[in-house]
Scaffold this motif. Structure first.
Motif, PDB file in Angstrom:
ATOM      1  N   TYR A   1       0.992  -1.002   0.021  1.00 25.27           N
ATOM      2  CA  TYR A   1       0.110  -0.037   0.133  1.00 25.27           C
ATOM      3  C   TYR A   1       0.796   1.288  -0.092  1.00 25.27           C
ATOM      4  O   TYR A   1       1.856   1.351   0.712  1.00 25.27           O
ATOM      5  CB  TYR A   1      -0.837   0.025   1.082  1.00 25.27           C
ATOM      6  N   GLU A   2       0.552   2.064  -0.911  1.00 20.09           N
ATOM      7  CA  GLU A   2       1.280   3.389  -0.990  1.00 20.09           C
ATOM      8  C   GLU A   2       0.189   4.337  -0.950  1.00 20.09           C
ATOM      9  O   GLU A   2      -0.602   4.208  -1.639  1.00 20.09           O
ATOM     10  CB  GLU A   2       2.000   3.440  -2.109  1.00 20.09           C
ATOM     11  N   HIS A   3       0.225   5.539  -0.147  1.00 19.45           N
ATOM     12  CA  HIS A   3      -1.005   6.452  -0.245  1.00 19.45           C
ATOM     13  C   HIS A   3      -1.014   7.369  -1.686  1.00 19.45           C
ATOM     14  O   HIS A   3      -2.103   7.429  -1.920  1.00 19.45           O
ATOM     15  CB  HIS A   3      -0.661   7.563   0.813  1.00 19.45           C
ATOM     16  N   PHE A   4      -0.001   7.434  -2.206  1.00 18.57           N
ATOM     17  CA  PHE A   4      -0.114   8.146  -3.751  1.00 18.57           C
ATOM     18  C   PHE A   4       0.151   7.132  -4.741  1.00 18.57           C
ATOM     19  O   PHE A   4       0.362   7.363  -5.873  1.00 18.57           O
ATOM     20  CB  PHE A   4       0.993   9.309  -3.711  1.00 18.57           C
ATOM     21  N   GLY A   5       0.035   5.696  -4.188  1.00 19.41           N
ATOM     22  CA  GLY A   5       0.566   4.692  -5.373  1.00 19.41           C
ATOM     23  C   GLY A   5      -0.596   4.247  -6.082  1.00 19.41           C
ATOM     24  O   GLY A   5      -1.718   4.728  -5.937  1.00 19.41           O
TER      25      GLY A   5
END
Lengths: 317, 317
Positions: free
Chosen positions: B311-315
């Motif tokens: 998980y990446e906030h901007f991914g």
């Protein structure tokens, strides 16, 4: 662009200091506090549309996000050292981030503040900054030390930022001098440090002079009497407003980030020297008295009340 | 209810410590850092809809806002001391605030963390917390000290929080055991302190094991080889997921806030003693190797790749 790339973009531009053992890039920053110093910590968030107009330049938002926090350190008489930045962005926009950093880091460099950590995350535009400063033990300025008989002083001029906001809300272009005071407040760090050990109490004017001096009076268990005509106004403010509108902006307008402080009347010369040494004009505006509340008197000695309430985020203003 | 009333509501409930010279209510907090200790600072923001589901209880949001920050101190081997809270609320709702404080202050009390300052402001629901801890000079755990030959360990179990989020996203009610791991993560502070001076490198698992161990490897200039079957799973996770879905949650799911750390192979007994002394289970999951990147191998010795990215906030995940 992923979160890690944004953080790397910030890390590359952030300056360091000798007392930063570990800066951006680990789970936490590792910092060295000198012995005989106390740690001074303040945090403040700026939200889009609440703390700055939607048309603000990214560099101005970056400047202001740090400035309002440094202003809290100034009001403690502390020397700034480090800060963290938690930035929420609607989308990962490298150009916007670069602009934000232009303003933020320009002010950080001016005061030798190292950006040592933080996070970037998706969300409505918001910048939460925590600043860390150092104060000599026993010399920090507090709100709760004002005494009856103290003089009340304020730095710079009052009402410019609120005037710019009023002009912006009315849909007109704000006077650029006033707008600069709203967008790029000057934290009065040198004055704050010069007053440490000299002033009895201090606060920065963020909610409006009457509200903020009211905090000092409540915390100290005293009252204050102000001389309406002594409140300092800039030529730009006098050129744009007059009468009670002008007075109201000076007395109740927020976002000035000047220092309001009290000092024993025997210290008048020392206060003036501190102002000169720090290159910051100060004005005498009244006295601390026994009792409670802040009263303002006009030239005829009549009690004056402001035309509108001071700004509160959750208030009716 | 005005901002000052909200702050007063918080101030009345916040506990203090002997090293807090000035807490909530002035321009900044004034704190005493013991000599021979380094200051450890981390900050993290939780935004509604990004870091917690919209139906989260206020007490869970409060708990998690502090827990994710304390987890960063755990990963440094630091002892927590103080925190600040900057809270943005769509409206000033005292009942919501009280619930938030129930969770936040329960965790603060458990670890003797004093809430010493912050602000409340109008804006989309968001909590920015900065935590301050203390570490013995030279013994803080860092990301950049892993060495080839180290064992790789992880505390607790992996994948529960991501499993709860997956169940919630699919519209079903999450298993309550899994959901509790998402809503009320346990910062592994006692384990982190027990590992200080013993482990070579540490990080907390917030983005997912592979991503976070990847940070350690990049910072240390090494690689890692993990044993897929060694990744610890809870009975609740095994009851709800199997096969590659289970493995993917363990390897890539975020929000577990377990500690992943590396230690010399000669320290196996010491690591086990640290785990027992801190009441925290740990599992051996692999080894640090020369090279770069994190490789996972199944029981047949074949290279395994996770079914989805961490998980990446901007991914793109």
């Amino acid at each position: 662009m992923a979160e890690f790339d944004l953080i790397e973009r910030i890390r590359r531009r952030a300056a360091s200091r000798d007392d930063v053992l570990l800066g951006i890039g680990d789970d936490a920053a590792l910092l060295r506090v000198p012995p005989e110093r106390h740690l001074v910590v303040a945090t403040d968030t700026l939200n889009a549309g609440v703390h700055f107009p939607g048309d603000s330049a990214p560099a101005d938002i970056g400047w202001k996000a740090l400035a309002v926090n440094l202003s809290d350190l100034a009001a403690m008489g502390a020397e700034p050292a480090w800060c963290t930045l938690s930035l929420s962005l609607p989308q990962a926009d490298p150009a916007w981030l670069d602009g934000f950093l232009d303003g933020f880091l320009a002010l950080a460099e001016r005061h030798r503040v190292a950006l040592v950590g933080g996070d970037t995350t998706r969300g409505p535009l918001s910048a939460c900054v925590t600043v860390h400063g150092l104060a000599e033990a026993g010399r920090a300025l507090r709100r709760d030390r004002a005494r009856a008989g103290d003089d009340v002083w304020v730095s710079g001029t009052l009402g410019d930022a609120a005037a710019a906001l009023a002009q912006w809300r009315q849909g007109g272009a704000a006077d650029p001098v006033l707008r600069a005071r709203l967008d790029r407040p000057t934290p009065r760090l040198a004055l704050g440090r010069a007053l440490a050990g000299l002033a009895h109490a201090a606060i920065d004017v963020s909610d409006g002079l009457l509200a903020d001096l009211g905090h000092v009076c409540r915390a100290s268990g005293v009252g204050a009497e102000l001389d309406l005509d002594a409140l300092p106004a800039s030529p730009a403010l006098r050129g744009a407003f007059a009468g009670d509108a002008l007075r109201g902006l000076q007395a109740s307008g927020g976002d000035d980030y000047e220092l309001c402080f009290t000092a024993p009347s025997a210290a008048i010369d020392a206060v003036q020297r501190a102002a000169e040494a720090s290159g910051t004009p100060v004005s005498w505006i009244g006295r601390i008295v026994a009792g409670s509340g802040v009263a303002v008197f006009d030239a005829e000695g009549a009690r004056w009340t402001p035309p509108r309430a001071g700004y509160e985020h959750f208030g009716a203003a």
